[in-house]
Design a protein around this motif. Structure first.
Motif, mmCIF file in Angstrom:
data_model
loop_
_atom_site.group_PDB
_atom_site.id
_atom_site.type_symbol
_atom_site.label_atom_id
_atom_site.label_comp_id
_atom_site.label_asym_id
_atom_site.label_seq_id
_atom_site.Cartn_x
_atom_site.Cartn_y
_atom_site.Cartn_z
ATOM 1 N N MET A 116 11.146 -3.068 13.693
ATOM 2 C CA MET A 116 9.706 -2.882 13.713
ATOM 3 C C MET A 116 9.025 -4.140 13.171
ATOM 4 O O MET A 116 9.494 -4.742 12.220
ATOM 5 C CB MET A 116 9.330 -1.650 12.892
ATOM 6 N N ASN A 117 7.928 -4.505 13.756
ATOM 7 C CA ASN A 117 7.137 -5.637 13.331
ATOM 8 C C ASN A 117 6.679 -5.430 11.885
ATOM 9 O O ASN A 117 6.125 -4.396 11.542
ATOM 10 C CB ASN A 117 5.929 -5.758 14.283
ATOM 11 N N THR A 118 6.886 -6.425 11.021
ATOM 12 C CA THR A 118 6.536 -6.265 9.609
ATOM 13 C C THR A 118 5.028 -6.104 9.414
ATOM 14 O O THR A 118 4.604 -5.413 8.490
ATOM 15 C CB THR A 118 7.040 -7.456 8.774
ATOM 16 N N GLN A 119 4.219 -6.707 10.271
ATOM 17 C CA GLN A 119 2.757 -6.565 10.185
ATOM 18 C C GLN A 119 2.342 -5.117 10.446
ATOM 19 O O GLN A 119 1.522 -4.559 9.725
ATOM 20 C CB GLN A 119 2.089 -7.508 11.199
ATOM 21 N N ILE A 120 2.933 -4.501 11.455
ATOM 22 C CA ILE A 120 2.630 -3.108 11.780
ATOM 23 C C ILE A 120 3.158 -2.189 10.685
ATOM 24 O O ILE A 120 2.484 -1.226 10.288
ATOM 25 C CB ILE A 120 3.199 -2.714 13.163
ATOM 26 N N MET A 121 4.336 -2.493 10.178
ATOM 27 C CA MET A 121 4.909 -1.685 9.102
ATOM 28 C C MET A 121 4.026 -1.751 7.854
ATOM 29 O O MET A 121 3.755 -0.718 7.215
ATOM 30 C CB MET A 121 6.320 -2.151 8.775
ATOM 31 N N LYS A 122 3.554 -2.934 7.510
ATOM 32 C CA LYS A 122 2.673 -3.090 6.346
ATOM 33 C C LYS A 122 1.371 -2.328 6.559
ATOM 34 O O LYS A 122 0.926 -1.591 5.672
ATOM 35 C CB LYS A 122 2.378 -4.572 6.097
ATOM 36 N N ALA A 123 0.772 -2.482 7.731
ATOM 37 C CA ALA A 123 -0.500 -1.820 8.012
ATOM 38 C C ALA A 123 -0.361 -0.305 8.001
ATOM 39 O O ALA A 123 -1.205 0.403 7.444
ATOM 40 C CB ALA A 123 -1.048 -2.288 9.364
ATOM 41 N N SER A 124 0.703 0.199 8.590
ATOM 42 C CA SER A 124 0.882 1.653 8.636
ATOM 43 C C SER A 124 1.200 2.211 7.247
ATOM 44 O O SER A 124 0.760 3.308 6.898
ATOM 45 C CB SER A 124 1.957 2.046 9.648
ATOM 46 N N THR A 125 1.916 1.459 6.439
ATOM 47 C CA THR A 125 2.200 1.889 5.069
ATOM 48 C C THR A 125 0.920 1.903 4.240
ATOM 49 O O THR A 125 0.672 2.839 3.471
ATOM 50 C CB THR A 125 3.250 0.968 4.425
ATOM 51 N N GLN A 126 0.096 0.872 4.391
ATOM 52 C CA GLN A 126 -1.179 0.836 3.675
ATOM 53 C C GLN A 126 -2.063 2.013 4.075
ATOM 54 O O GLN A 126 -2.657 2.678 3.222
ATOM 55 C CB GLN A 126 -1.918 -0.474 3.970
ATOM 56 N N LEU A 127 -2.157 2.274 5.368
ATOM 57 C CA LEU A 127 -2.975 3.383 5.848
ATOM 58 C C LEU A 127 -2.450 4.715 5.333
ATOM 59 O O LEU A 127 -3.220 5.562 4.863
ATOM 60 C CB LEU A 127 -3.035 3.390 7.379
ATOM 61 N N THR A 128 -1.152 4.906 5.380
ATOM 62 C CA THR A 128 -0.557 6.149 4.876
ATOM 63 C C THR A 128 -0.871 6.322 3.395
ATOM 64 O O THR A 128 -1.227 7.419 2.948
ATOM 65 C CB THR A 128 0.965 6.158 5.114
ATOM 66 N N GLY A 129 -0.764 5.262 2.629
ATOM 67 C CA GLY A 129 -1.095 5.321 1.209
ATOM 68 C C GLY A 129 -2.544 5.706 0.978
ATOM 69 O O GLY A 129 -2.846 6.539 0.115
ATOM 70 N N ARG A 130 -3.451 5.129 1.765
ATOM 71 C CA ARG A 130 -4.872 5.469 1.624
ATOM 72 C C ARG A 130 -5.129 6.925 2.006
ATOM 73 O O ARG A 130 -5.909 7.614 1.345
ATOM 74 C CB ARG A 130 -5.747 4.535 2.457
ATOM 75 N N VAL A 131 -4.469 7.403 3.042
ATOM 76 C CA VAL A 131 -4.619 8.811 3.448
ATOM 77 C C VAL A 131 -4.154 9.725 2.305
ATOM 78 O O VAL A 131 -4.857 10.669 1.921
ATOM 79 C CB VAL A 131 -3.823 9.117 4.743
ATOM 80 N N LEU A 132 -2.992 9.440 1.754
ATOM 81 C CA LEU A 132 -2.444 10.288 0.704
ATOM 82 C C LEU A 132 -3.289 10.240 -0.570
ATOM 83 O O LEU A 132 -3.484 11.259 -1.235
ATOM 84 C CB LEU A 132 -0.998 9.889 0.405
ATOM 85 N N MET A 133 -3.800 9.062 -0.931
ATOM 86 C CA MET A 133 -4.597 8.947 -2.151
ATOM 87 C C MET A 133 -5.975 9.578 -1.996
ATOM 88 O O MET A 133 -6.531 10.103 -2.958
ATOM 89 C CB MET A 133 -4.735 7.482 -2.561
ATOM 90 N N SER A 134 -6.520 9.535 -0.798
ATOM 91 C CA SER A 134 -7.873 10.050 -0.596
ATOM 92 C C SER A 134 -7.914 11.554 -0.379
ATOM 93 O O SER A 134 -8.909 12.204 -0.699
ATOM 94 C CB SER A 134 -8.535 9.345 0.590
ATOM 95 N N ALA A 135 -6.848 12.126 0.138
ATOM 96 C CA ALA A 135 -6.855 13.535 0.536
ATOM 97 C C ALA A 135 -7.218 14.468 -0.619
ATOM 98 O O ALA A 135 -8.016 15.394 -0.436
ATOM 99 C CB ALA A 135 -5.490 13.919 1.113
ATOM 100 N N ILE A 136 -6.670 14.239 -1.789
ATOM 101 C CA ILE A 136 -6.930 15.138 -2.921
ATOM 102 C C ILE A 136 -8.407 15.139 -3.297
ATOM 103 O O ILE A 136 -8.978 16.176 -3.646
ATOM 104 C CB ILE A 136 -6.027 14.806 -4.130
ATOM 105 N N PHE A 137 -9.047 13.980 -3.205
ATOM 106 C CA PHE A 137 -10.457 13.891 -3.585
ATOM 107 C C PHE A 137 -11.361 14.488 -2.518
ATOM 108 O O PHE A 137 -12.318 15.199 -2.836
ATOM 109 C CB PHE A 137 -10.834 12.436 -3.880
ATOM 110 N N ILE A 138 -11.074 14.204 -1.262
ATOM 111 C CA ILE A 138 -11.885 14.763 -0.176
ATOM 112 C C ILE A 138 -11.798 16.282 -0.199
ATOM 113 O O ILE A 138 -12.826 16.976 -0.150
ATOM 114 C CB ILE A 138 -11.438 14.192 1.186
ATOM 115 N N MET A 139 -10.601 16.817 -0.303
ATOM 116 C CA MET A 139 -10.413 18.268 -0.319
ATOM 117 C C MET A 139 -11.070 18.898 -1.545
ATOM 118 O O MET A 139 -11.731 19.939 -1.442
ATOM 119 C CB MET A 139 -8.929 18.618 -0.280
ATOM 120 N N ILE A 142 -4.987 -4.196 6.398
ATOM 121 C CA ILE A 142 -5.130 -4.673 7.770
ATOM 122 C C ILE A 142 -5.920 -3.690 8.627
ATOM 123 O O ILE A 142 -6.848 -4.075 9.332
ATOM 124 C CB ILE A 142 -3.733 -4.939 8.369
ATOM 125 N N TRP A 143 -5.571 -2.411 8.582
ATOM 126 C CA TRP A 143 -6.271 -1.393 9.366
ATOM 127 C C TRP A 143 -7.336 -0.751 8.490
ATOM 128 O O TRP A 143 -7.175 0.338 7.963
ATOM 129 C CB TRP A 143 -5.306 -0.333 9.877
#
Length: 133
Positions: A1-24, A122-123
């Motif tokens: 897997m492209n390291t740029q895509i892996m980094k971007a998807s990991t960052q996005l996943t982290g933001r989703v997980l960190m934000s979910a508790i507050f939004i909910m 990135i994303w």
């Protein structure tokens, strides 16, 4: 897997997980949980009139983290909120559950501080805008 895509998807996943508790949490307070939350805040010595600001920070800050918009500012505010909430609402160390919630809040604050100090994701809206926040 492209390291740029892996980094971007990991960052996005982290933001989703960190934000979910507050939004909910914020959305839950808007409904049936409003009066109960307001009463709990007041029982802990926090003016219930602050609840709309809490909801705005939880939902607005959570969405900002999720979308990567003004990420550093939102992360800084949510880190502070997490620490203050830990100290005000969860500092009863004789109660094991409160101790766990205290440590959870500190861990979330630590994660948000990584967002404050880190690179623009990135994303994210910040990256699209070329913003330094």
């Amino acid at each position: 897997m492209n390291t740029q895509i892996m980094k971007a998807s990991t960052q996005l996943t982290g933001r989703v997980l960190m934000s979910a508790i507050f939004i909910m949490a914020g959305l839950n307070k808007l409904g049936a949980g409003y009066a109960g939350t307001q009463g709990y805040m007041e029982s802990m010595g926090v003016p219930g009139v602050l609840l709309p600001l809490v909801i705005l920070l939880e939902v607005g800050g959570g969405l900002a983290i999720l979308l990567g918009w003004q990420t550093r500012i939102a992360a800084f505010l949510l880190a502070g909120f997490s620490i203050i909430s830990a100290l005000v609402f969860h500092a009863s160390f004789a109660d094991q559950m409160q101790s766990i919630l205290f440590m959870k809040n500190l861990a979330m604050a630590g994660g948000f501080l990584f967002l404050v100090a880190g690179d623009i994701h990135i994303w994210s809206i910040d990256a699209k805008r070329g913003a330094a926040s």
